[in-house]
Design an enzyme around this catalytic site. Structure first.
Site, PDB file in Angstrom:
ATOM      1  CD  GLU A   1      -2.559  -1.426   2.602  1.00 44.54           C
ATOM      2  OE1 GLU A   1      -2.137  -0.971   3.676  1.00 44.54           O
ATOM      3  OE2 GLU A   1      -3.681  -1.937   2.477  1.00 44.54           O
TER       4      GLU A   1
ATOM      5  CB  CYS B   1      -8.373   1.042   8.299  1.00 45.94           C
ATOM      6  SG  CYS B   1      -8.005   0.692   6.587  1.00 45.94           S
TER       7      CYS B   1
END
Lengths: 645, 645
Positions: free
Chosen positions: B315, B411
């Site tokens: 990421e 998240c």
């Protein structure tokens, strides 16, 4: 058309020209180098362990198995290539090396015929238990191919006997009969090999065994699904993503396949066998399946370079038209598999498009797999690369920015070697009623055609020049049909027979020129395939190539390298009207045609990442070189498709 | 400029307009929905386990820990969002829910202050032992943020006391003193939280602890390298590819970072804390580091949508200018992190470019993360998608073709919720000598400015229309400076003060209009930010966008969806000369501006995959909609960048 016969290799020689040079490199550099690699005698190279594994299995030394579960196949492919080399270029020392290693192989073979050093040395209890992952049948296939090649080259039965015993053992073991395993290979290969074994031994039962393997694939209940349950696999491997059992072409019967799917090398080896069996058995439904798969491969899944497989994970075919350039897989072995398949399709039906694709794959994708010095190799063959990006991004980690000397998974180098040492098989077909020329290369061949010993010589500077002179010299006048492929890329071919213009429209069928006549010594056919620079565009559904053009001249696809054009190749644009010229450069890349012309370079008008300003455009020149010769001048950017303005 | 003060939330209300609608959605739908999700009460949704984990840790029930090692943070972020909601919209039932869960959290906290249900329930022996992977300090950070928000919203100290005890425990544990752990979080977050805790408690030592964590990162010997040795890690995780310890911004001291690097959310939380500390301590070298990182992020690493992070594995940030559209990561949380950082940069220095990027990220990347109905979310926000390709390719498996209800790694949804419930923090700064308006949205705020109670109302239809009316109403006449951001996208802004044209050149500094005067009730500033349709081009070094243009109007980036334009969007071309029009469509996507105009569609001139023929071009029309509203009409292709002809 009657059944073709594979041309015996000793009777054709390539002495000069482009392909001859590449074949010589394999004979003189690659084969000796690979033998050293297989014996772990190259300092600094990744360990192979291959010969050592056989020595251990033969009881000649102590030790552990080293390498992948398919490591044995590297030796088999090398043996096949070395045999082809012996066929065209006898060499007592090499022949003795072969005798030596074949003796070890024979000693390693188990009394019942079983042969797989990984299972024998490391996991004897797993014999035939994990067809899904292990490569026992794949390796057997490669040894069978090697055994056939060795027998045809040397007349010796030493390796042929080993592989026949192995094939017999497999024949007893597999099938739907009582006590047999109703399975098939996790990686196809043995099927095409068994057809070769049937041909050379005259025993049709080997072709029947191949047919069993092909027909049984994907039948319910799915063998691999059952096997995975037996082995207690909690989940499928990640490379099954999206395709599941189709990854191994094992999710449905092969006749139900519409598009090529799954692992691309597996797929190509399967279709090669399907075409072999369609002809040999014969089997009309397999022929139809081959045609469907061929049409869909060439229409939706083929890179311009003849590469196939556009997804890394699983080394797989992707969606129709999904052909990314910088994330291409286009494995060298898959390109070789496509050459195999195309050649078999020519046996099934003499159509120019099969020869066109074979030529495209061989001259571009396959040849790119090997460096000009024969010492380094590509496994993956992208059509575009930016080295710093490929090194940084994990999702491009499989794209190597430079060829590498040898791989842990060394499938490609020996595969290239065996292909280039058996070129004559791809260039010609000796038929019962004549001769077909598929690929043009300077060569001399001798064959018995229509019962008459006949020499045929081709003189040409192909692929750089499209003039070909074909000299036909039968010992006695003889009537047969000479079939000459008219390359699909050529829009204005010409032909003369003994100086007289041939009416092509009247004598061409499916891309081949048919010349049926009584041939006499001294007959000459001259062919002329003009090679203008062609601008090629992809179907608009290939979004990766949108707005771009590629250059092709004759069979060669060209590319733009940083070495000639500087970095930031995406900033180059080729105007539609730019006049391009081609010239042969003796000093460049071993001698090659280069294409040059005016272009434009887009430059930033400011430093902003995003701007409403239009970018600046300045004049530039561009140089393109044959794709198969890229990356012979150090690391740098490369791209095949360039933006058109 | 003197130190800014975070505007207390109760004193600003957004009642009408685009942002108010999104905020209302969060209050009415998202927060209640997420509370159900955290309690595992949503049928069919992925299990969360979060509340259950706390009940187990508190000894209120038996069971196993469920979820990721960072699962606790989902509850903390929800508590923070729910607290902001209470601040602006009191709700006794919700407040009681909070009291209940806070009591459980307090009970779960260990006597020494430690709090992390994963470690407590599952691996008590691993307390602070695996900072590299575990998220103990990250979770602590989120609870500290929640504690501060809850205290500010309700005046209750219940959660604030818990987190202060936790912070004290961390302060004793970490540092370079004897017996302390010289480590720092594997995922930054606690640093920015500790600065908030210092502000609200007035205890500067919490800011010093944050400074320790920031300063200690990447100091030799590298803490994570030592820790990995202690834990006996045989090799680094695959997401370390190419970046190694820089993945966690832990390979060198933070002041030596030049480009944003590694995991993008981690990077954004770190830079947010660096800016906080640069101001709070103050620390000039951190300010310089922030400026360098900001400049390089915005010049090389920012998507047009304000998204950051362009590589899936890890990421992560990628190479400069490497901003693929269909393989974007641009995680919603990273966009939120960029909003956080930009807002802190405005505290450091009032520069329009910080507000511009904050606006770009919020209106495009962040808002795209949530569906129009508030029930589904994107984690990854690509700028281009072809659904069938994204589903088939493993290297795009992380790109979801539709928003999903809840994630195992959840998240993003609560992060979006806490951002949209605290909008007032991003739109305005109350300063000791005035007020700054960063983002324009219809709202009413009350604040004490220069000692005088002052009401300020903004009336606007932003982002659809650029007219803004600012009404300033102090209880008594008062002298202060009103700072109004002039958006960077606006090339011809206008302003009037009580009807009189303002000389912008004379009163603008760094992208803000400064109006210093004695303000009286009834004073009105009118701003005019014309919103023509803008054609944006990327720097030519961004090869992914070569030959393409994107449309922007005001702060909104537009995109082309299959729902309006049919499939095969790569075949659409927008001529340079095409006249585009914008109109507000009340019925579309909850009411939105759409852009329409003439275009071209490239069509195949034949069925061939490759052809020397030029493709056919036919006229077409195109429709673009705001990017943040894409994928609210079912699955389909989408792209932001369109080819220009």
């Amino acid at each position: 058309m009657t059944s073709p016969t594979c041309l015996a290799l000793p009777k054709i020689r390539f002495e000069r020209g482009f392909l001859a040079g590449r074949a010589r490199l394999v004979r003189d550099v690659v084969i000796p180098y690979q033998w050293e690699a297989l014996n772990d005698r190259i300092p600094g190279a990744e360990r192979s362990g291959t010969v050592s594994n056989f020595q251990i299995a033969a009881g000649e030394k102590q030790g552990e198995f080293y390498g992948y579960w398919f490591q044995d196949s590297d030796l088999a492919k090398w043996l096949e290539a070395a045999s082809y080399r012996l066929a065209t270029h006898p060499d007592a020392a090499l022949e003795a090396e072969l005798d030596g290693i074949i003796a070890i192989i024979a000693k390693a073979q188990q009394p019942d015929g079983y042969l797989d050093t990984y299972v024998q040395v490391k996991e004897p209890h797993m014999r035939w238990k994990n067809l899904f992952e292990y490569h026992e049948l794949y390796i057997a296939g490669h040894f069978i191919e090697a055994g056939v090649a060795h027998f045809e080259a040397t007349g010796k039965r030493s390796l042929l006997d080993v592989v026949a015993k192995l094939a017999n053992m497999i024949e007893r073991t597999f099938g739907t009969g009582a006590g047999q395993i109703p399975g098939y290979p996790g990686h196809e290969e043995i099927e095409l090999a068994l057809v070769k074994l049937a041909r050379v031994t005259g025993e049709k039962r080997y072709a029947q065994l191949a047919a069993y393997f092909v027909n049984q694939r994907g039948q319910e209940p799915l063998y691999f699904e059952e096997e995975a349950k037996r082995l207690g696999f909690a989940k499928l491997p990640v490379y099954y993503h999206a395709d599941r059992w189709d990854f191994q072409q094992a999710g449905r019967p092969v006749r139900n396949l519409v598009d090529p799917i799954g692992h691309s090398v597996r797929m190509m080896y399967l279709t090669t066998a399907m075409a072999d069996l369609a002809l040999t058995l014969p089997d009309e439904s397999l022929r139809r399946a081959c045609t469907t798969l061929w049409d869909n491969l060439t229409r939706y899944h083929l890179y311009l370079t003849g590469g196939v497989g556009s997804e890394w994970m699983g080394e797989k075919f992707a969606e129709r038209y999904d052909l990314p350039n910088d994330r291409a897989y286009a494995e060298s072995c898959a390109g070789i598999g496509l050459v195999f398949w195309a050649r078999r399709m020519l046996d099934l039906q003499l159509r120019g498009q099969y020869g066109d694709v074979m030529e495209r794959a061989l001259y571009n994708n396959v040849l790119a797999g090997m460096a000009l010095d024969g010492k380094t190799f590509f496994y993956v063959n992208p059509l575009e690369i930016r080295p710093h990006e490929a090194k940084r991004r994990y999702d491009m980690h499989y794209v190597k920015t430079q060829r590498v000397p040898w791989f842990g998974c060394a499938c490609c180098p020996p595969n290239i070697a065996r292909t280039l040492t058996s070129l004559g098989y791809y260039t010609h077909s000796v038929l019962s009623d004549g001769l077909a020329v598929h690929l043009y290369a300077d060569c001399r061949l001798e064959a018995t055609i229509a019962g008459q010993k006949t020499a045929v010589a081709l003189h040409t500077d192909y692929p750089w020049d499209g003039a070909v002179r074909v000299e036909v010299s039968p010992a006695q006048p003889v009537t047969f049909t000479l079939r000459l492929r008219l390359p699909g890329w050529c829009t204005a071919p010409g032909a003369r027979l003994n100086g007289q213009k041939v009416d092509l429209a009247a004598h061409t069928r499916d891309g081949y020129l048919y010349l049926a006549r009584e041939w006499r010594a001294g007959d000459v056919v001259t062919l002329d395939f003009p090679m203008p620079i062609q601008r090629v565009r992809a179907h608009p559904a290939v979004h990766h190539d949108a707005g771009c053009v590629a250059l092709q001249r004759g069979p060669m696809v060209f590319c733009f390298e940083q070495a000639d054009n500087g970095p930031l190749l995406s900033q180059l644009r080729l105007p539609k009207t730019a006049a391009l010229t081609a010239r042969f450069d003796h000093d460049l890349l071993g001698g090659a045609v280069v294409i040059e012309g005016p272009a434009e370079r887009v430059r930033a008008s400011n430093e902003e990442l995003y701007s409403t300003a239009e970018p600046a455009v300045s004049p530039a020149t561009i140089t393109a070189v044959p794709y198969c010769l890229w990356n012979n001048r150090g690391e740098g950017e490369m791209r095949v498709w360039i933006r058109e303005s």
